[in-house]
Design an enzyme around this catalytic site. Structure first.
Site, mmCIF file in Angstrom:
data_model
loop_
_atom_site.group_PDB
_atom_site.id
_atom_site.type_symbol
_atom_site.label_atom_id
_atom_site.label_comp_id
_atom_site.label_asym_id
_atom_site.label_seq_id
_atom_site.Cartn_x
_atom_site.Cartn_y
_atom_site.Cartn_z
ATOM 1 N N LEU A 7 0.848 -1.183 0.000
ATOM 2 C CA LEU A 7 0.000 0.000 0.000
ATOM 3 C C LEU A 7 0.888 1.239 0.000
ATOM 4 C CD1 LEU A 7 -2.690 -1.044 2.623
ATOM 5 C CD2 LEU A 7 -2.965 -0.968 0.140
ATOM 6 N N SER A 8 0.300 2.381 -0.322
ATOM 7 C CA SER A 8 1.108 3.602 -0.332
ATOM 8 C C SER A 8 1.707 3.859 1.041
ATOM 9 C CB SER A 8 0.282 4.801 -0.795
ATOM 10 O OG SER A 8 -0.838 5.012 0.048
ATOM 11 N N GLU A 9 0.954 3.545 2.123
ATOM 12 C CA GLU A 9 1.500 3.647 3.482
ATOM 13 C C GLU A 9 0.945 2.548 4.377
ATOM 14 O OE1 GLU A 9 2.195 7.745 1.932
ATOM 15 O OE2 GLU A 9 0.274 6.754 2.287
ATOM 16 N N THR A 10 1.804 2.104 5.275
ATOM 17 C CA THR A 10 1.450 1.202 6.364
ATOM 18 C C THR A 10 1.933 1.856 7.647
ATOM 19 O OG1 THR A 10 1.647 -0.773 4.978
ATOM 20 C CG2 THR A 10 1.835 -1.088 7.359
ATOM 21 N N HIS A 49 -3.276 10.955 5.074
ATOM 22 C CA HIS A 49 -4.320 9.937 5.182
ATOM 23 C C HIS A 49 -3.936 8.841 6.183
ATOM 24 C CE1 HIS A 49 -2.528 6.852 2.437
ATOM 25 N NE2 HIS A 49 -3.476 6.057 2.898
#
Length: 279
Positions: A45-48, A77
C-alpha cells in the site's frame, strides 16, 4: 510468532473502496525497524502505519509511517486512518483532541460530524519553483506552457512541490513521465468551473510519487500543504472542498479550512478489514 491487532482503513471517503487505504498495526512496540519495513513492503500500500506507546507525555500514541520503500516523517491519510483505528480499538484521548506523536512532532486530531481532521504541520520548505525545474515538470506531464498558472514548494515532510493548473480538466489530462520527472514528489491542483464541473468541490488534485512510479489516490499531506499555500496567499477561500482520485476511479473528498490559527484537513474514514497479523 507474536500476534498484532490489525485494521485496513479507507480514508477521505465514507464508501468503502473509494478512498485511500492505509494498513494499521496496533500495539506495535515489539516490532523492529526491519520488521516494520518488511511488512510495509509486503502490504504494497502507499503507506502502512504502526501505533506505539508515546514518548511525549502530551501525546496519546506514537505513529510510525512506512511506504513500501521508506519511512516518512508525516503523511495525512495515514494520520486519519490510524487515529480511526486507535479509537475503534478503544483508545481514549487525554483531552478534547487526539494528540498524535510522529517524526514531525505533535499533530492534533479533532473528531466531528464529518469524520476526523488533523491540523496541518508547518512546512519544512516553501518558496517559488526554479524556472528550469518548472519546465522539466511541464514537459514531464505533457502540458502546454500556458496550462501552468503558478507553482510553489509546499513540503511538509514528503517533499511536495505543487503546481497550479488552469482547470480541473488540465489536472485530469496530465500524463506523467516518471523517468523524466525523476525523484519529485509532485502535486497538481486546478480549480473547478461551476458551470462545467458542478459545485461539489472547488479544487481537483492529483499526487505523483515519481521516484516510486505511482499516483497516490487521496493525499492528506499534499492537501494540507496546498491549502496552506492557497489560503495563505488568497488563492482559495478560508474553507473549501477538494476532490482527488478521479483519475483512478476513486471518490476522495477532503474538507479544508483555516480555523483557530491552523489549517484543518478532514474527511470520512471507514474500516474495510479487521483482524490480526502474525509478525
Amino acid at each position: 510468532m507474536p500476534r498484532f491487532a490489525f485494521q485496513q482503513v479507507d480514508v477521505f471517503c465514507s464508501v468503502p473502496l473509494k478512498g485511500n487505504p492505509v494498513a494499521v498495526v496496533l500495539g506495535a512496540d515489539g516490532l523492529t525497524d526491519d520488521q516494520m519495513a518488511a511488512f510495509a513492503n509486503w502490504t504494497n500500500l502507499s503507506e502502512t502505519t504502526f501505533i506505539l506507546r508515546p514518548t511525549d507525555p502530551a501525546a496519546d500514541y506514537r505513529l510510525r509511517i512506512f511506504t513500501p520503500a521508506r519511512e516518512l516523517p508525516f503523511a495525512g491519510h495515514p494520520t486519519l486512518g490510524s487515529c480511526h483505528a486507535w479509537l475503534a480499538a478503544g483508545g481514549v484521548p487525554k483531552g478534547a483532541e487526539v494528540m498524535q506523536e510522529c517524526a514531525v512532532g505533535l499533530v492534533p486530531i479533532r473528531r466531528g460530524q464529518g469524520g476526523l481532521a488533523f491540523a496541518a504541520p508547518p512546512l519544512v520548505r516553501s518558496g517559488p519553483v526554479a524556472p528550469d525545474l518548472l519546465d522539466r515538470i511541464r514537459t514531464g506531464l505533457g502540458l502546454p506552457t500556458e496550462a501552468i498558472t503558478n507553482a510553489h514548494w509546499v513540503d511538509n515532510g514528503p517533499g511536495w512541490v505543487a503546481v497550479k493548473l488552469r482547470s480541473r480538466a488540465d489536472v485530469l489530462a496530465a500524463v506523467p513521465d516518471y523517468a523524466a520527472l525523476g525523484r519529485l514528489t509532485l502535486g497538481l491542483v486546478g480549480p473547478w468551473d461551476p458551470a462545467k464541473d458542478g459545485t461539489d468541490a472547488q479544487f481537483e488534485l492529483r499526487a505523483f510519487v515519481c521516484a516510486e512510479g505511482y499516483e497516490d489516490p487521496v493525499t492528506g499531506s499534499l492537501n494540507a500543504s496546498v491549502a496552506q499555500w492557497l489560503i495563505g496567499t488568497g488563492q482559495a477561500p478560508e474553507a473549501y472542498v477538494a476532490r482527488q482520485g478521479t483519475a483512478l476511479g476513486r471518490a476522495g473528498r477532503i474538507d479544508l479550512r483555516r480555523q483557530d490559527g491552523a489549517i484543518w484537513v478532514g474527511g470520512a474514514t471507514v474500516t474495510c478489514i479487521e483482524g490480526s497479523v502474525l509478525l
